[in-house]
Design a protein around this motif. Structure first.
Motif, mmCIF file in Angstrom:
data_model
loop_
_atom_site.group_PDB
_atom_site.id
_atom_site.type_symbol
_atom_site.label_atom_id
_atom_site.label_comp_id
_atom_site.label_asym_id
_atom_site.label_seq_id
_atom_site.Cartn_x
_atom_site.Cartn_y
_atom_site.Cartn_z
ATOM 1 N N ASP A 26 0.786 -1.237 0.000
ATOM 2 C CA ASP A 26 0.000 0.000 0.000
ATOM 3 C C ASP A 26 0.817 1.286 0.000
ATOM 4 O OD1 ASP A 26 0.820 -0.193 2.601
ATOM 5 O OD2 ASP A 26 -1.153 0.057 3.512
ATOM 6 N N GLU A 27 2.118 1.186 0.261
ATOM 7 C CA GLU A 27 2.943 2.393 0.157
ATOM 8 C C GLU A 27 3.240 2.742 -1.294
ATOM 9 O OE1 GLU A 27 6.486 2.580 2.471
ATOM 10 O OE2 GLU A 27 5.442 2.190 4.365
ATOM 11 N N LYS A 28 3.270 1.703 -2.146
ATOM 12 C CA LYS A 28 3.620 1.917 -3.562
ATOM 13 C C LYS A 28 2.398 2.030 -4.472
ATOM 14 C CE LYS A 28 8.161 -0.309 -3.669
ATOM 15 N NZ LYS A 28 8.983 -1.343 -4.305
ATOM 16 N N TYR A 29 1.351 1.252 -4.143
ATOM 17 C CA TYR A 29 0.205 1.158 -5.057
ATOM 18 C C TYR A 29 -1.114 1.408 -4.329
ATOM 19 C CZ TYR A 29 3.899 -1.530 -7.362
ATOM 20 O OH TYR A 29 5.102 -1.932 -7.885
ATOM 21 N N GLU A 30 -2.085 1.863 -5.093
ATOM 22 C CA GLU A 30 -3.440 1.974 -4.571
ATOM 23 C C GLU A 30 -4.186 0.695 -4.976
ATOM 24 O OE1 GLU A 30 -7.478 4.687 -4.962
ATOM 25 O OE2 GLU A 30 -5.626 5.404 -5.887
ATOM 26 N N LEU A 31 -4.592 -0.083 -3.990
ATOM 27 C CA LEU A 31 -5.269 -1.357 -4.256
ATOM 28 C C LEU A 31 -6.772 -1.147 -4.203
ATOM 29 C CD1 LEU A 31 -3.038 -3.737 -2.068
ATOM 30 C CD2 LEU A 31 -2.748 -3.099 -4.467
ATOM 31 N N ILE A 32 -7.452 -1.527 -5.284
ATOM 32 C CA ILE A 32 -8.899 -1.314 -5.379
ATOM 33 C C ILE A 32 -9.598 -2.668 -5.532
ATOM 34 C CG2 ILE A 32 -10.760 -0.225 -6.685
ATOM 35 C CD1 ILE A 32 -8.618 1.836 -7.615
ATOM 36 N N HIS A 33 -10.426 -3.002 -4.545
ATOM 37 C CA HIS A 33 -11.138 -4.282 -4.542
ATOM 38 C C HIS A 33 -12.395 -4.203 -5.409
ATOM 39 C CE1 HIS A 33 -12.939 -7.988 -3.052
ATOM 40 N NE2 HIS A 33 -14.016 -7.304 -2.707
ATOM 41 N N LEU A 34 -12.539 -5.159 -6.319
ATOM 42 C CA LEU A 34 -13.744 -5.267 -7.151
ATOM 43 C C LEU A 34 -14.473 -6.559 -6.782
ATOM 44 C CD1 LEU A 34 -12.312 -4.427 -10.715
ATOM 45 C CD2 LEU A 34 -13.753 -2.932 -9.323
ATOM 46 N N PRO A 35 -15.548 -6.499 -6.017
ATOM 47 C CA PRO A 35 -16.261 -7.732 -5.665
ATOM 48 C C PRO A 35 -16.855 -8.401 -6.896
ATOM 49 C CG PRO A 35 -17.514 -5.804 -4.970
ATOM 50 C CD PRO A 35 -16.196 -5.303 -5.465
ATOM 51 N N ILE A 36 -16.985 -9.723 -6.856
ATOM 52 C CA ILE A 36 -17.612 -10.438 -7.972
ATOM 53 C C ILE A 36 -19.106 -10.122 -7.967
ATOM 54 C CG2 ILE A 36 -18.176 -12.705 -8.946
ATOM 55 C CD1 ILE A 36 -15.591 -13.786 -7.760
ATOM 56 N N PRO A 37 -19.639 -9.556 -9.051
ATOM 57 C CA PRO A 37 -21.074 -9.246 -9.101
ATOM 58 C C PRO A 37 -21.929 -10.513 -8.994
ATOM 59 C CG PRO A 37 -19.881 -8.086 -10.837
ATOM 60 C CD PRO A 37 -18.929 -9.092 -10.254
ATOM 61 N N TYR A 38 -23.112 -10.361 -8.434
ATOM 62 C CA TYR A 38 -24.032 -11.500 -8.296
ATOM 63 C C TYR A 38 -24.762 -11.718 -9.623
ATOM 64 C CZ TYR A 38 -23.358 -11.445 -3.207
ATOM 65 O OH TYR A 38 -22.827 -11.522 -1.938
ATOM 66 N N SER A 39 -24.100 -12.405 -10.519
ATOM 67 C CA SER A 39 -24.664 -12.694 -11.845
ATOM 68 C C SER A 39 -24.098 -14.015 -12.353
ATOM 69 C CB SER A 39 -24.307 -11.573 -12.821
ATOM 70 O OG SER A 39 -24.646 -11.938 -14.150
ATOM 71 N N GLU A 40 -24.864 -14.683 -13.193
ATOM 72 C CA GLU A 40 -24.402 -15.938 -13.802
ATOM 73 C C GLU A 40 -23.978 -15.730 -15.248
ATOM 74 O OE1 GLU A 40 -27.074 -19.228 -13.219
ATOM 75 O OE2 GLU A 40 -27.462 -18.699 -11.117
ATOM 76 N N ASP A 41 -23.845 -14.466 -15.645
ATOM 77 C CA ASP A 41 -23.531 -14.137 -17.038
ATOM 78 C C ASP A 41 -22.260 -13.289 -17.094
ATOM 79 O OD1 ASP A 41 -24.030 -11.890 -19.365
ATOM 80 O OD2 ASP A 41 -24.674 -13.891 -19.973
ATOM 81 N N PHE A 42 -21.242 -13.786 -17.773
ATOM 82 C CA PHE A 42 -19.961 -13.073 -17.819
ATOM 83 C C PHE A 42 -20.077 -11.704 -18.491
ATOM 84 C CE2 PHE A 42 -18.205 -17.454 -17.319
ATOM 85 C CZ PHE A 42 -17.461 -17.223 -16.172
ATOM 86 N N ASP A 43 -20.939 -11.583 -19.493
ATOM 87 C CA ASP A 43 -21.102 -10.286 -20.166
ATOM 88 C C ASP A 43 -21.752 -9.258 -19.240
ATOM 89 O OD1 ASP A 43 -19.950 -11.001 -22.656
ATOM 90 O OD2 ASP A 43 -21.784 -12.057 -23.201
ATOM 91 N N GLU A 44 -22.708 -9.712 -18.449
ATOM 92 C CA GLU A 44 -23.341 -8.805 -17.485
ATOM 93 C C GLU A 44 -22.322 -8.399 -16.413
ATOM 94 O OE1 GLU A 44 -27.247 -8.438 -14.580
ATOM 95 O OE2 GLU A 44 -26.624 -10.425 -15.239
ATOM 96 N N ILE A 45 -21.495 -9.338 -16.002
ATOM 97 C CA ILE A 45 -20.440 -9.045 -15.028
ATOM 98 C C ILE A 45 -19.497 -7.980 -15.585
ATOM 99 C CG2 ILE A 45 -18.336 -10.030 -13.995
ATOM 100 C CD1 ILE A 45 -20.018 -12.549 -13.417
ATOM 101 N N ASN A 46 -19.132 -8.107 -16.865
ATOM 102 C CA ASN A 46 -18.287 -7.089 -17.509
ATOM 103 C C ASN A 46 -18.898 -5.694 -17.392
ATOM 104 O OD1 ASN A 46 -16.136 -8.624 -18.319
ATOM 105 N ND2 ASN A 46 -16.726 -8.764 -20.461
ATOM 106 N N LYS A 47 -20.200 -5.605 -17.645
ATOM 107 C CA LYS A 47 -20.885 -4.299 -17.593
ATOM 108 C C LYS A 47 -20.859 -3.723 -16.182
ATOM 109 C CE LYS A 47 -24.058 -5.206 -21.410
ATOM 110 N NZ LYS A 47 -25.438 -5.578 -21.779
#
Length: 230
Positions: A26-47
């Motif tokens: 964390d001293e060098k980089y900003e870490l940003i957590h992206l939770p896995i969306p509640y979806s069964e479709d990879f394209d919807e997850i992308n959006k």
């Protein structure tokens, strides 16, 4: 200003997955957590992920199922990816031998028969067997996320397609890091790369750990720093 790294967790894990890694980076980089969306479709997850990502071009790291999601996002949006890091993960379909068991589990989950993760099962998943804090983190993540997360995430694992070739066609520095005896990793997929010309940087460690960011965060931080120099 620190360079950002976006992080996608894996099956039944959340931002606590990065809790041991953060102090090393964390001293060098900003870490940003992206939770896995509640979806069964990879394209919807992308959006959904797109709505959360503020930058035009990103460094993206995905763990396990999150690594596949990161690969799918990269293949779908190559101009948005600066670098890709797959942790305990391959951009490949689920091995056929694992499909029947997962289908049965998914059927049970859809019927509301969710089985919580107890300490014994959590210890079995870990390389470090005597760390009570790690066992608690793994159990808490799984049990607090519950069936609402488990059902769509398990369904996603059965919808994976091979992405190695598509990824290899892109000019994106892609880094793989995994444990040699990780029984949750598709080793057949990694081995298949030996006979193919590719530009992936493949690195491994001796051990069984799947949850590398929790169990060997310092070692992982060195690999992340190497990746960020590519």
């Amino acid at each position: 200003m620190k360079e950002k790294i976006y992080l996608i967790p894996g099956l039944m894990t959340d931002e606590r997955l990065w809790s041991k890694l953060t102090p090393y980076l964390d001293e060098k980089y900003e870490l940003i957590h992206l939770p896995i969306p509640y979806s069964e479709d990879f394209d919807e997850i992308n959006k959904i992920l797109d709505e959360q990502i503020e930058d035009e071009k990103i460094n993206l790291l995905g763990f396990s199922l999150g690594g596949y999601i990161a690969s799918y996002y990269a293949v779908s949006n190559p101009k948005k990816i600066k670098r890709l890091f797959l942790l305990s993960s391959t951009p490949s379909s689920t091995e056929q031998k694992d499909v029947p068991r997962r289908e049965k589990k998914l059927e049970e989950a859809r019927e509301g028969k969710f089985t919580s993760l107890d300490e014994k099962k959590a210890i079995d998943l870990l390389e470090v067997k005597d760390d009570e804090e790690l066992v608690r983190i793994v159990c808490d993540m799984f049990n607090e996320l519950g069936n609402e997360a488990f059902t769509p995430q398990l369904a996603l694992t059965l919808k994976r397609e091979e992405l190695f070739e598509k990824l290899n066609e892109l000019d994106i520095p892609t880094y793989l890091f995994y444990s040699l005896e990780d029984r949750l990793l598709n080793h057949t997929s990694v081995k298949a790369l030996e006979g193919v010309e590719h530009d992936f940087k493949i690195n491994y460690r001796v051990g069984t750990s799947h949850n590398i960011s929790l169990e060997v965060p310092r070692e992982l931080s060195f690999h992340i720093e190497n990746w960020m120099k590519i």
